[in-house]
Design a protein around this motif. Structure first.
Motif, mmCIF file in Angstrom:
data_model
loop_
_atom_site.group_PDB
_atom_site.id
_atom_site.type_symbol
_atom_site.label_atom_id
_atom_site.label_comp_id
_atom_site.label_asym_id
_atom_site.label_seq_id
_atom_site.Cartn_x
_atom_site.Cartn_y
_atom_site.Cartn_z
ATOM 1 N N UNK A 256 3.785 -91.148 -73.265
ATOM 2 C CA UNK A 256 3.702 -89.891 -74.201
ATOM 3 C C UNK A 256 3.863 -90.184 -75.602
ATOM 4 N N UNK A 257 4.323 -91.409 -75.946
ATOM 5 C CA UNK A 257 4.402 -92.058 -77.144
ATOM 6 C C UNK A 257 2.974 -92.325 -77.949
ATOM 7 N N UNK A 258 2.857 -92.543 -78.930
ATOM 8 C CA UNK A 258 1.900 -92.970 -79.740
ATOM 9 C C UNK A 258 2.237 -93.176 -81.203
ATOM 10 N N UNK A 259 1.247 -94.336 -81.807
ATOM 11 C CA UNK A 259 1.416 -94.615 -83.027
ATOM 12 C C UNK A 259 0.006 -94.203 -83.620
ATOM 13 N N UNK A 260 -0.131 -93.879 -85.008
ATOM 14 C CA UNK A 260 -1.443 -93.550 -85.526
ATOM 15 C C UNK A 260 -1.317 -94.513 -86.853
ATOM 16 N N UNK A 261 -2.555 -94.754 -87.068
ATOM 17 C CA UNK A 261 -3.103 -95.638 -88.332
ATOM 18 C C UNK A 261 -2.940 -94.746 -89.605
ATOM 19 N N UNK A 262 -2.469 -95.341 -90.657
ATOM 20 C CA UNK A 262 -2.446 -94.298 -91.896
ATOM 21 C C UNK A 262 -3.774 -94.331 -92.688
ATOM 22 N N UNK A 263 -4.575 -95.238 -92.375
ATOM 23 C CA UNK A 263 -6.092 -95.146 -92.961
ATOM 24 C C UNK A 263 -7.168 -95.263 -91.900
ATOM 25 N N UNK A 264 -8.157 -94.743 -92.213
ATOM 26 C CA UNK A 264 -9.171 -94.269 -91.576
ATOM 27 C C UNK A 264 -10.121 -95.806 -90.909
ATOM 28 N N UNK A 265 -10.504 -95.704 -89.656
ATOM 29 C CA UNK A 265 -11.493 -96.381 -89.565
ATOM 30 C C UNK A 265 -13.012 -96.028 -89.606
ATOM 31 N N UNK A 266 -13.829 -96.681 -90.459
ATOM 32 C CA UNK A 266 -15.074 -96.222 -90.550
ATOM 33 C C UNK A 266 -16.039 -96.503 -89.624
ATOM 34 N N UNK A 267 -16.641 -95.768 -88.745
ATOM 35 C CA UNK A 267 -17.592 -96.057 -87.803
ATOM 36 C C UNK A 267 -19.097 -95.989 -88.593
ATOM 37 N N UNK A 268 -19.731 -97.280 -88.634
ATOM 38 C CA UNK A 268 -21.031 -97.471 -89.113
ATOM 39 C C UNK A 268 -22.326 -97.360 -88.120
ATOM 40 N N UNK A 269 -23.468 -97.332 -88.917
ATOM 41 C CA UNK A 269 -24.767 -97.326 -87.947
ATOM 42 C C UNK A 269 -25.105 -98.967 -87.896
ATOM 43 N N UNK A 270 -25.419 -99.263 -86.471
ATOM 44 C CA UNK A 270 -25.653 -100.487 -86.216
ATOM 45 C C UNK A 270 -27.215 -100.908 -86.950
ATOM 46 N N UNK A 271 -27.245 -101.721 -87.824
ATOM 47 C CA UNK A 271 -28.522 -102.443 -88.256
ATOM 48 C C UNK A 271 -28.697 -103.774 -88.221
ATOM 49 N N UNK A 272 -27.893 -104.530 -87.471
ATOM 50 C CA UNK A 272 -27.804 -105.827 -87.111
ATOM 51 C C UNK A 272 -28.558 -106.273 -85.961
ATOM 52 N N UNK A 273 -28.200 -107.237 -85.363
ATOM 53 C CA UNK A 273 -28.880 -107.938 -84.231
ATOM 54 C C UNK A 273 -27.934 -107.616 -82.919
ATOM 55 N N UNK A 274 -28.480 -107.118 -81.883
ATOM 56 C CA UNK A 274 -27.635 -107.181 -80.629
ATOM 57 C C UNK A 274 -28.147 -108.036 -79.800
ATOM 58 N N UNK A 275 -27.106 -108.843 -79.149
ATOM 59 C CA UNK A 275 -27.461 -109.927 -78.094
ATOM 60 C C UNK A 275 -26.885 -109.358 -76.649
ATOM 61 N N UNK A 276 -27.819 -109.046 -75.973
ATOM 62 C CA UNK A 276 -27.407 -109.069 -74.453
ATOM 63 C C UNK A 276 -27.458 -110.274 -73.660
ATOM 64 N N UNK A 277 -26.332 -110.574 -73.055
ATOM 65 C CA UNK A 277 -26.244 -111.831 -72.346
ATOM 66 C C UNK A 277 -25.830 -111.386 -70.814
ATOM 67 N N UNK A 278 -26.002 -112.462 -70.101
ATOM 68 C CA UNK A 278 -25.478 -112.426 -68.757
ATOM 69 C C UNK A 278 -25.101 -114.092 -68.578
ATOM 70 N N UNK A 279 -23.302 -114.003 -67.962
ATOM 71 C CA UNK A 279 -22.989 -115.153 -67.674
ATOM 72 C C UNK A 279 -21.970 -114.832 -66.663
ATOM 73 N N UNK A 280 -21.269 -115.883 -65.983
ATOM 74 C CA UNK A 280 -20.402 -115.975 -65.085
ATOM 75 C C UNK A 280 -19.373 -116.791 -65.395
ATOM 76 N N UNK A 281 -17.985 -116.598 -65.343
ATOM 77 C CA UNK A 281 -16.964 -117.630 -65.597
ATOM 78 C C UNK A 281 -16.254 -118.270 -64.404
ATOM 79 N N UNK A 282 -16.602 -119.702 -64.421
ATOM 80 C CA UNK A 282 -15.858 -120.516 -63.099
ATOM 81 C C UNK A 282 -14.196 -119.939 -63.248
#
Length: 380
Positions: A256-282
């Motif tokens: 029931x307890x929480x902490x809130x940032x004092x500044x905003x996080x800005x959500x931007x629109x993705x304009x870069x490169x997206x890499x979709x990978x498949x891998x398994x970790x031993x």
């Protein structure tokens, strides 16, 4: 020739006897009347609490016999200790030096102990908050320790300890009997969100949150939208900007307890490169194209479909010591992971390097050429 004498005081009786010839003679006898002992018990109306005892003292005679024996320390002395479990009337018979006896009684009243109850029974508060504690079942109350309490007497007190504290309340009934009970007020540590890096990013971007009180965190929200996250330590959380998030504050929750940032996080629109990978970790791979969830098993993740956090680096093929860009994301148990890089790498070719915890780096066999959406399978 036989009479019964029961004088109330010492009395001399004369008897005159006459024989067959009519001759008479007299004699006397004195019947001495001894007083009865006046037996007294003190105290005359004792009252005790259940589980306690009282001393009864008989006087006025030479020897004494008490009954019943239940709850008595003895039955033949002038002074006895009585600790009956219920109200009991005792009889004492006193005998004086002349053998005369008398009896008297005393009732030992046994008062029940109060049943003291505190509500709520298991309160939990956030650091800096308070809770109201209410005691019932007695007439008066004494609380301890005083630390964090608004008062130490009364049935209702306010508790705002700075650390988890166990309080004891002693309740006293109208008859003066007491009993106690305890309650533990659990204090969850303060949660603070000091900074986060970066201060802006697109959906799916990794954000490192710095603060305190993160151990045991139960949620991370970006402007109210639940995010997947990893508790790195008490002072750091790595979270992913969730789908649906908009510009706003970052919240870290712990129950029931929480902490809130004092500044905003800005959500931007993705304009870069997206890499979709498949891998398994031993070490995490359990067969059939599935890995176990290291995050969920360690208690630092909330999604059982998240295997672990990995970092992907893009290395310059002409200078292998140069990391062009990197991104850290959560690898899912089915081997899928999505990473994001800037548009600066569009059309370029780079080695893909996988870094996972303390294991050795895994490199792609050849450099990979990047388009706006690039797919790479490291599992085959």
């Amino acid at each position: 020739a036989i009479v019964t004498a029961n004088p109330t005081a010492t009395t001399t009786y004369t008897v005159t006897g006459t024989n067959a010839t009519g001759c008479t003679s007299t004699t006397t006898v004195t019947v001495t009347v001894n007083p009865l002992p006046t037996v007294v018990i003190t105290p005359s109306a004792p009252s005790i609490c259940f589980g306690s005892s009282t001393t009864l003292t008989a006087s006025g005679a030479s020897t004494y016999v008490w009954s019943p024996a239940t709850g008595l320390s003895g039955t033949t002395t002038a002074i006895v200790t009585a600790n009956p479990t219920a109200t009991t009337t005792y009889t004492v018979t006193g005998t004086n030096a002349t053998g005369c006896t008398s009896t008297t009684t005393v009732t030992v009243t046994v008062n029940p102990l109060p049943t003291v109850v505190i509500t709520p029974s298991a309160p939990s508060i956030c650091f800096g908050s308070s809770t109201t504690l209410t005691a019932s079942g007695a007439s008066t109350y004494a609380w301890s320790p005083a630390t964090g309490l608004s008062a130490t007497s009364g049935s209702i007190v306010t508790a705002n300890p700075i650390a988890t504290t166990t309080y004891t309340v002693i309740g006293t009934s109208a008859a003066g009997c007491t009993s106690s009970t305890t309650v533990t007020v659990t204090v969850s540590p303060a949660i603070t969100v000091s900074t986060f890096t970066p201060i802006s990013g697109a959906i799916g971007a990794t954000v490192v949150i710095i603060g305190s009180g993160f151990t045991g965190a139960t949620g991370v929200l970006f402007n109210g939208i639940t995010s997947s996250y990893t508790v790195d330590n008490n002072n750091q959380i790595t979270a992913v900007v969730p789908v649906g998030a908009t510009t706003g504050f970052i919240t870290v929750q712990n129950g029931t307890c929480s902490g809130i940032s004092s500044t905003l996080f800005t959500v931007t629109t993705t304009t870069g490169v997206t890499l979709n990978m498949t891998m398994f970790i031993q070490g995490l791979y359990i067969g059939s194209g599935t890995m176990t969830s290291a995050l969920s098993n360690a208690g630092v993740g909330i999604d059982p479909l998240e295997a672990d956090t990995v970092t992907i680096q893009l290395q310059d093929p002409l200078n292998l010591g140069v990391v062009v860009e990197s991104d850290t994301q959560v690898l899912h148990t089915d081997g899928s992971i999505q990473l994001h890089f800037s548009s600066a790498i569009l059309g370029g070719s780079y080695y893909i390097v996988v870094k996972h915890r303390n294991s050795m780096e895994t490199w792609s066999k050849l450099p990979v050429t990047f388009s706006a959406t690039t797919t790479f399978d490291l599992a085959h």
